[in-house]
Design an enzyme around this catalytic site. Structure first.
Site, mmCIF file in Angstrom:
data_model
loop_
_atom_site.group_PDB
_atom_site.id
_atom_site.type_symbol
_atom_site.label_atom_id
_atom_site.label_comp_id
_atom_site.label_asym_id
_atom_site.label_seq_id
_atom_site.Cartn_x
_atom_site.Cartn_y
_atom_site.Cartn_z
ATOM 1 N N ARG A 49 -4.310 -12.278 -2.159
ATOM 2 C CA ARG A 49 -3.461 -11.158 -2.559
ATOM 3 C C ARG A 49 -4.344 -9.986 -2.985
ATOM 4 O O ARG A 49 -5.423 -10.174 -3.554
ATOM 5 C CB ARG A 49 -2.539 -11.553 -3.724
ATOM 6 C CG ARG A 49 -1.399 -12.474 -3.320
ATOM 7 C CD ARG A 49 -0.388 -11.762 -2.428
ATOM 8 N NE ARG A 49 0.736 -12.619 -2.067
ATOM 9 C CZ ARG A 49 0.814 -13.348 -0.968
ATOM 10 N NH1 ARG A 49 -0.223 -13.343 -0.121
ATOM 11 N NH2 ARG A 49 1.877 -14.055 -0.689
ATOM 12 N N HIS B 146 -2.901 -7.485 6.830
ATOM 13 C CA HIS B 146 -2.175 -8.656 6.323
ATOM 14 C C HIS B 146 -1.621 -9.497 7.475
ATOM 15 O O HIS B 146 -0.423 -9.803 7.540
ATOM 16 C CB HIS B 146 -1.041 -8.217 5.393
ATOM 17 C CG HIS B 146 -0.656 -9.280 4.397
ATOM 18 N ND1 HIS B 146 -0.174 -8.995 3.146
ATOM 19 C CD2 HIS B 146 -0.688 -10.636 4.473
ATOM 20 C CE1 HIS B 146 0.088 -10.120 2.495
ATOM 21 N NE2 HIS B 146 -0.227 -11.135 3.295
#
Length: 309
Positions: free
Chosen positions: A224, A272
């Site tokens: 993250r 991502h």
């Protein structure tokens, strides 16, 4: 009784189709279309608006669309009694292993270096390393971390792992807890972050941690964006202690145009995509949890809220 899909950043159409193929009679709403909030007992969600679920008095289960659950648990208005589930999927796991292996190989063979040399029309050879001579540290030994460690081991890397509590993983040297973090980092020529995002791990990739890595170490973050202190990373690269980084996750996504990462010569960016959930692959386990909820049976892949994963 109804199911609500909340995915402001994702097209819900394939999720609706996959759920209805599995449960033809399932009553499905897609937020924010009009619906009766009292009917909803089961939610399938990714990055919901903060505070949304307090408006659903009968919700029992919130199912994450992916392996991560911090987007749910970080909501301070999350109903207290609701159960949160995550996805554990062989396809996601395999994809993550392939992605990390590709980033590690790109680094030790200098492939990113050659892309930049080509743009400058420079015939500039890079002194590469072999997997057998490379130490890789994995922070986080959950399902994904263990799979990445095994993938790297099979490709002849020397693999080290670190987790909050003791884990006995095959084929890697294990470390755990704060007392063993420094020794783990000293063996991490390439550091891969696969930690869950919790209060303890937020901002863990900072200057103090980087300073414990060997000089010239390389950082890969596929967990993250909130794990990383961005300024510290750039500073440690610019002063030569770190050789660079590959980043797939960011504090703000999409990464803003003005962000300095875009122009940094030693930071490689991907949007991502290390491991992307496919509805047809994960809907069966979500649908099974729906059935289990209906029958008051134990759910699969329930998150321990106090741990954050």
């Amino acid at each position: 009784m109804s199911v609500l899909i909340v995915s402001p950043e994702r097209d819900p159409e394939n999720w609706v189709k996959a759920l209805r193929n599995r449960h033809p009679g399932m009553n499905i709403y897609v937020y924010p279309e009009p619906h009766d909030q009292e009917e909803v007992e089961f939610v399938v969600s990714w990055n919901h608006p903060r505070g949304l679920f307090k408006n659903y008095p009968n919700v029992k289960v919130i199912a994450s669309m992916g392996a991560g659950v911090d987007h749910i648990l970080s909501d301070e208005a999350l109903p207290e009694g609701v159960k949160v589930t995550k996805v554990i999927d062989d396809t996601l796991t395999e994809d993550m292993g392939d992605f990390v292996l590709s980033q590690v190989m790109n680094h030790i063979r200098g492939l990113h270096h050659y892309v930049k040399s080509q743009k400058r029309k420079e015939w500039d050879k890079f002194q590469y390393k072999r997997p057998q001579d490379t130490k890789v540290g994995i922070m986080g030994l959950g399902v994904l971390g263990n799979a990445v460690a095994e993938k790297l081991h099979k490709n002849f890397f020397k693999v080290y792992g670190w987790s909050r509590t003791r884990k006995d993983s095959d084929n890697i040297t294990n470390y755990h807890g704060k007392d063993q973090l420094e020794e783990f980092l000293s063996n991490s020529e390439i550091l891969v972050c696969l930690l869950p995002l919790t209060e303890d791990t937020e901002n863990i990739l900072n200057a103090d941690l980087f300073d414990m890595l060997p000089e010239g170490a390389y950082v890969i973050n596929v967990a993250r964006g909130q794990h990383l202190v961005e300024h510290d990373l750039m500073e440690m690269i610019d002063n030569g202690h770190l050789s660079g980084a590959s980043l797939d996750v960011f504090r703000e996504e999409p990464l803003p145009d003005e962000h300095p990462f875009w122009e940094h010569d030693k930071i490689n960016i991907t949007p991502h995509i290390a491991s992307v959930t496919k509805p047809e692959s994960v809907v069966p386990q979500i649908a099974e949890n729906y059935d289990r909820m209906m029958e008051n049976e134990p759910l699969l892949n329930v998150v321990e809220k106090d741990k954050g994963y």
